[in-house]
Write an enzyme that holds these catalytic residues in place. Structure first.
Site, PDB file in Angstrom:
ATOM      1  N   LYS A  19      39.228 -14.102  62.914  1.00 53.58           N
ATOM      2  CA  LYS A  19      39.369 -12.622  62.824  1.00 53.58           C
ATOM      3  C   LYS A  19      39.294 -12.146  61.357  1.00 53.58           C
ATOM      4  O   LYS A  19      40.140 -12.455  60.446  1.00 53.58           O
ATOM      5  CB  LYS A  19      40.590 -12.092  63.403  1.00 53.58           C
ATOM      6  CG  LYS A  19      40.880 -10.603  63.392  1.00 53.58           C
ATOM      7  CD  LYS A  19      42.211 -10.237  64.116  1.00 53.58           C
ATOM      8  CE  LYS A  19      42.356  -8.860  63.920  1.00 53.58           C
ATOM      9  NZ  LYS A  19      43.771  -8.552  64.419  1.00 53.58           N
TER      10      LYS A  19
ATOM     11  N   LYS B 143      43.139 -15.639  60.621  1.00 55.78           N
ATOM     12  CA  LYS B 143      43.114 -14.178  60.554  1.00 55.78           C
ATOM     13  C   LYS B 143      43.128 -13.848  58.959  1.00 55.78           C
ATOM     14  O   LYS B 143      44.252 -14.340  58.359  1.00 55.78           O
ATOM     15  CB  LYS B 143      44.351 -13.696  61.274  1.00 55.78           C
ATOM     16  CG  LYS B 143      44.255 -12.255  61.116  1.00 55.78           C
ATOM     17  CD  LYS B 143      45.411 -11.550  61.801  1.00 55.78           C
ATOM     18  CE  LYS B 143      45.630 -10.305  61.665  1.00 55.78           C
ATOM     19  NZ  LYS B 143      46.623  -9.405  62.673  1.00 55.78           N
TER      20      LYS B 143
END
Ligand SMILES: NCc1[nH]cc(CCC(=O)O)c1CC(=O)O
Ligand SMILES: [Mg+2]
Length: 323
Positions: free
Chosen positions: A247, A194
């Site tokens: 992400k 992320k």
């Protein structure tokens, strides 16, 4: 000419026959925003087509998605400022907005799968994913909160918990807490790679969850790095993750591909709020065709190697397939 690649592009049927990648509704997880109150449906200004729902209207929304064939959701709560504190205490209140909403959805739609977010930011008065002490987000103390939060979500009926906080060791800690409490079947979708991204802007608007001070660079990854994603993937796998996630998706297609090639676990990609807003804003200006843009970016994520796509486009894509 001996080779003419255009031969395989000459009609729609031939093009379809040689198509390498396709999308199905089974690939999607649809994020949903939940707010307190009754009969509420408040549009998110920076995400045209996306709204925040009170639990009652949320059930109607889930119903309309289920009718379209969408079965997996990622709900996120918007917590009133008055309930936020330094330790995100509300995040493990079993009677809080989020566990109540999870119970309602599972009661009304038992076949639906819920992947719930584990991170402190929506509940933290500092707006960070961990406990802030002397301007620093502290790791190991935060794990305690994340474990309690994950357990409350599992008890409410979450099928999969999704730690999105990027603290070290949180997958292992959450796995232990779940197992010790008998939740051996609750899965973990780790937000493995992320990145500290500008593309979360609209999401933080929707939940009022932006950091009050500083940024998230001491825990979210540097956008310049890809090998580091492999380190995170190794750790999350060893700690017991059932899925690995990248992400955002679009600026990190290479990372999706890299994890796909280096792991046997299912790979998920989060097509985040800013990536959605970008296409919607351009389309509203008449600068591109939103539907074609949607299909193209979703295909790119699948082509890069994602097995699962979290996307605000999921419902629209389901409607597109129906036509
Ligand atoms: N930890 C919270 C969380 N979970 C998902 C997103 C972003 C999702 C999106 O932008 O669509 C964020 C925001 C953040 O880390 O600041
Ligand atoms: Mg990690």
């Amino acid at each position: 000419m001996n080779r003419r690649p255009r031969r395989n592009r000459q009609s729609e049927v031939i093009r379809n026959m040689v198509q390498e990648t396709s999308l199905s509704l089974n690939d999607f997880i649809y994020p949903l925003f939940i707010i307190e109150g009754q009969n509420q449906r408040i549009d998110v200004a920076s995400m045209p087509g996306i709204a925040r729902f009170s639990t009652d209207t949320l059930l109607d929304e889930v119903h309309s998605c289920v009718e379209l064939g969408l079965k997996t959701f990622a709900p996120f709560p918007s917590i009133p400022e008055s309930l936020k504190d330094k330790y995100a205490t509300e995040s493990h209140n079993p009677d809080g907005l989020f566990p109540r909403a999870i119970r309602e959805i599972k009661k009304n739609f038992p076949e639906v799968v819920l992947m719930t977010d584990v991170a402190m930011d929506p509940y933290s008065s500092d707006g960070h994913d961990g406990i802030v002490e002397n301007d620093e987000v502290i790791n190991d103390e935060t794990l305690e909160v994340l474990g309690k939060m994950a357990l409350v979500q599992a008890q409410a009926g979450a099928d999969i918990v999704g730690p999105s906080d990027m603290m070290d060791g949180r997958v292992g800690h959450i796995r232990r807490v779940l197992d010790e409490n008998g939740f051996t079947k609750t899965g973990i979708m780790a937000y493995t790679a992320k990145y500290a991204s500008a593309f979360y802007g609209p999401f933080r608007d929707a939940l009022d969850s932006a950091p009050k001070k500083g940024d998230k660079k001491t825990y979210q990854m540097n956008p310049a790095n890809s090998r580091e994603a492999l380190i995170e993937a190794e750790l999350d796998t060893a700690e017991g993750a059932d899925f690995l996630m990248v992400k955002p998706a679009l600026a990190y297609l290479d990372v999706i591909k890299m994890l796909r090639e280096n792991s046997h676990l299912p790979i998920a990609a989060y097509n985040v709020s800013g990536e959605y807003a970008m296409i919607k804003a351009a389309a509203q200006n008449g600068w591109l065709d939103a539907e074609k843009g949607m299909v193209e970016v979703l295909l790119s994520i699948k082509r890069a190697g994602a097995d699962i796509i979290l996307s605000y486009f999921a419902k629209e894509f389901a409607q597109y397939l129906k036509k």
